[in-house]
Design a protein around this motif. Sequence first.
Motif, PDB file in Angstrom:
ATOM      1  N   UNK A 154      31.071  -1.338  41.893  1.00 39.13           N
ATOM      2  CA  UNK A 154      31.349  -2.601  42.571  1.00 39.13           C
ATOM      3  C   UNK A 154      32.497  -3.331  41.899  1.00 39.13           C
ATOM      4  N   UNK A 155      32.944  -4.372  42.554  1.00 38.32           N
ATOM      5  CA  UNK A 155      34.123  -5.101  42.090  1.00 38.32           C
ATOM      6  C   UNK A 155      33.943  -5.678  40.682  1.00 38.32           C
ATOM      7  N   UNK A 156      32.742  -6.127  40.355  1.00 40.39           N
ATOM      8  CA  UNK A 156      32.550  -6.727  39.027  1.00 40.39           C
ATOM      9  C   UNK A 156      32.394  -5.675  37.926  1.00 40.39           C
ATOM     10  N   UNK A 157      32.231  -4.426  38.304  1.00 42.03           N
ATOM     11  CA  UNK A 157      32.155  -3.277  37.393  1.00 42.03           C
ATOM     12  C   UNK A 157      30.999  -3.378  36.400  1.00 42.03           C
ATOM     13  N   UNK A 158      30.042  -4.209  36.665  1.00 50.04           N
ATOM     14  CA  UNK A 158      28.920  -4.353  35.736  1.00 50.04           C
ATOM     15  C   UNK A 158      27.837  -3.317  35.969  1.00 50.04           C
ATOM     16  N   UNK A 159      28.034  -2.495  36.959  1.00 47.28           N
ATOM     17  CA  UNK A 159      27.113  -1.395  37.201  1.00 47.28           C
ATOM     18  C   UNK A 159      27.879  -0.274  37.881  1.00 47.28           C
ATOM     19  N   UNK A 160      27.255   0.869  37.955  1.00 46.56           N
ATOM     20  CA  UNK A 160      27.842   1.979  38.704  1.00 46.56           C
ATOM     21  C   UNK A 160      26.700   2.843  39.202  1.00 46.56           C
ATOM     22  N   UNK A 161      26.955   3.543  40.290  1.00 47.23           N
ATOM     23  CA  UNK A 161      25.930   4.406  40.878  1.00 47.23           C
ATOM     24  C   UNK A 161      26.478   5.807  41.053  1.00 47.23           C
ATOM     25  N   UNK A 162      25.800   6.752  40.459  1.00 50.00           N
ATOM     26  CA  UNK A 162      26.122   8.165  40.630  1.00 50.00           C
ATOM     27  C   UNK A 162      25.329   8.672  41.819  1.00 50.00           C
ATOM     28  N   UNK A 163      26.002   9.296  42.745  1.00 50.81           N
ATOM     29  CA  UNK A 163      25.340   9.824  43.930  1.00 50.81           C
ATOM     30  C   UNK A 163      25.493  11.337  43.972  1.00 50.81           C
ATOM     31  N   UNK A 164      24.358  12.023  44.015  1.00 50.14           N
ATOM     32  CA  UNK A 164      24.332  13.484  44.099  1.00 50.14           C
ATOM     33  C   UNK A 164      23.868  13.855  45.504  1.00 50.14           C
ATOM     34  N   UNK A 165      24.742  14.411  46.316  1.00 49.53           N
ATOM     35  CA  UNK A 165      24.369  14.706  47.698  1.00 49.53           C
ATOM     36  C   UNK A 165      23.567  16.002  47.795  1.00 49.53           C
TER      37      UNK A 165
END
Lengths: 115, 113
Positions: free
Chosen positions: B65-76
């Motif tokens: 996200x824009x604030x970069x305070x989190x991230x999400x790894x997505x495994x399809x």
Amino acid sequence: GAGVSQSPSNKVTEKGKDVELRCDPISGHTALYWYRQSLGQGLEFLIYFQGNSAPDKSGLPSDRFSAERTGGSVSTLTIQRTQQEDSAVYLCASSLAPATNEKLFFGSGTQLSVL
Amino acid sequence: LAKTTQPISMDSYEGQEVNITCSHNNIATNDYITWYQQFPSQGPRFIIQGYKTKVTNEVASLFIPADRKSSTLSLPRVSLSDTAVYYCLVGDPQGAAGNKLTFGGGTRVLVKP
């Protein structure tokens, strides 16, 4: 070599003995890291080298632990007077440069067992 | 020092999408976010890296996200072979050259048949 090489792959030692663990990084990689991983746990940072110097030794658990790197290549992690709590997998990683946007390439680790 | 927080474990089934979120409130302006995968008896392996918005490669996608305070790894569409521990990594915001690259505790993903 093609990847990061660590030796030995397994080491069993008696409490009180000294051990040396070796890491041979990918050729040309200036940064080298040592981590420790206890069974079922995450990675614990131990020490980092840029070339032959270690600007950050803060992760070493005690003064029984030391590490050196010579010729900007091979590194040795030495544990003196081993204790049972030192039993863990010791992982070495290298990268082209010590920046957060550089990939770390890990070896397969040395499984240390202190009896 | 940068600190990351991830769920301890996640279960999924073959063919499903797995999303793992990592919190990193103290991320520094110049820090990238990197994810690693670790199988038993092996060292971690690089999966994906990003700075902002979305990154996709042949293995996974990374959403930031824009604030970069989190991230999400997505495994399809995971398979049994995706069972592993996944680590989120960011650099030390106080560090210059020679960062102490600190891994979080990792997320154990178990893919069931």
